[in-house]
Design an enzyme around this catalytic site. Sequence first.
Site, short mmCIF file in Angstrom:
data_model
loop_
_atom_site.label_atom_id
_atom_site.label_comp_id
_atom_site.label_asym_id
_atom_site.label_seq_id
_atom_site.Cartn_x
_atom_site.Cartn_y
_atom_site.Cartn_z
N ASP A 1 -79.67 -45.89 59.64
CA ASP A 1 -79.95 -44.77 60.17
C ASP A 1 -80.82 -43.99 59.82
O ASP A 1 -80.28 -42.99 59.43
CB ASP A 1 -80.13 -45.22 61.94
N HIS B 1 -90.42 -31.33 37.08
CA HIS B 1 -91.41 -32.06 38.33
C HIS B 1 -92.96 -32.71 37.57
O HIS B 1 -93.34 -33.61 37.95
CB HIS B 1 -91.50 -31.48 39.32
N LYS C 1 -80.41 -37.25 67.03
CA LYS C 1 -81.08 -37.64 65.92
C LYS C 1 -82.07 -36.72 65.62
O LYS C 1 -83.06 -36.04 65.24
CB LYS C 1 -82.17 -38.93 66.48
N GLU D 1 -90.02 -40.11 44.94
CA GLU D 1 -89.72 -38.64 44.61
C GLU D 1 -89.68 -38.47 42.78
O GLU D 1 -88.24 -38.75 42.54
CB GLU D 1 -89.09 -37.74 45.10
#
Length: 388
Positions: free
Chosen positions: A290, A381, A216, A86
Site C-alpha cells: 500500500d 542527475h 496514512k 526517477e
Amino acid sequence: MSASIPRSKVNDHTPEMAQARRQFVEQQTNTCLSHVGRYSLPAEETMGNIEHFTGAAQVPLGLTGPILIDGEHAKGEFYVPMATTEGTLVASYNRGMRLLRESGGVKVSVVDDAMQRAPVFAFNDAREAREFGVWVQDNFSEIKKIAEGSTRSGKLRNIEQYAAARMLYLRFNFTTGDAAGQNMVSKATYIACEWIKENYPQALKYTLSGAMDTDKKHSQLNTLHTRGKRVIAEATIPGDLLKSLMGVSPDALLKMRAISQVGNFMAGSINTGAHSANGITAIFIATGQDVANVAESSAAVTYADIDDHGNYYIAITIPSLIVASYGGGTALATQRECLEMLGCYGKGKVYKLAEIIGATVLAGELSLSSAILAGDWVDSHEKHGRNR
C-alpha cells in the site's frame, strides 16, 4: 447530465468491461489508451484491489544488487527490484549496495511489531473517563479474547490509554502476522468495542478511530511506539573503502551529518536521513504494498560514528515500516514475481521483506550522502536523471 462510467452489476472485473471503460474514456476525452490497455495480469484477479478496472499504469522496473544482508530472516545476497520513474535512483542504490557488500554486509534487525486502531470514548467528565480506563485494564483478558476471535493471525498485544478533556483514547496494539493488517485490526477493534459497549455498566459512545492510530500519516507517537515493523539496519564501513568507492572520508561524512542534523531540526523534519522514502516507495510499488503507507514508513532516525580504527559506523532506524508478504496487492502478477525474486512471497516471509527493505534504505542513505558531499549529486542527475 454527465455520462456514467460503464459498470457491470454481475461481474465488473473482466477484459470486456475494462475495454468498455477504455472506449468510454476515449470517447469522452479524445485520448488514446493503447498503452493503458496492454497488460498481462488477468482482469478477474484485480477484484478486491481496484474498482472500475480499466487497464494498468506501467512503472519502469530496475534491478539493484546484490546486497549482502546479515539478518535474522534475510541471510545472504539479494537482488532488489525497484519501480520508479526517477533517473539515477537505481544507480545510486546499486552503488550503496556495492559499498555495503564490500564492507561485509548489513546487519538488520526487526525489534518491534505493532499495528493500531485507536477508538475514542466520550464521557460526561474526566472522572468518568478515568473510571472507564480502570475498567478496561481490569477486563483486558476478555477484551483480548473477543478481539482475537475475529482473526486467525492478529494478536492483541496491549491497549494504551490517553486521556484528554472528557475523552479517553484507547490505542489497540496488534501483531498481524504476514499482513500489513490495517483492515484486520479495524475489524477486531470494532468487535472489541461493541463488546465493551454491551458490557460496561453505563451507556457508552465511541468512534472507531479517534486519529491517534495516525493511519496514512506520520506521527511522533509512531516514532516512539512503532507502527508496523521497527527495523534497524547497521553497518561498519572501512575508511579506505569509503574513500576509494565514494570519494569521501569518514571524518567529512560525519561532519556533514552533524550539520544536516541541525538543518533537519530547524525544518521540523520527521527524518534525520537523506531519502528513505525513495527506496521504500520504489520497493513498495514493485512488490504490491500500500504505497500510501510511505507517509508513515519513510520516517527514519540515523546515527553515525567513527571507531578507533577510522571505520565509519552507520545505523538507520525505520520505526514505522508497514509491509506485507501476503494479502493486499502482493498476489497480483508482477508484484508476486518481484516478491518471489526476493524469496518473500507468502506466509512467514514478512520479517524477511522488512529486513531487505531496511538494508536497501541504508544503501541509499550512504550513496546519496556521499554524492552530496563529493559534489557529484547534481552532475549525476544531469547525466542520468533527465528524460528530455
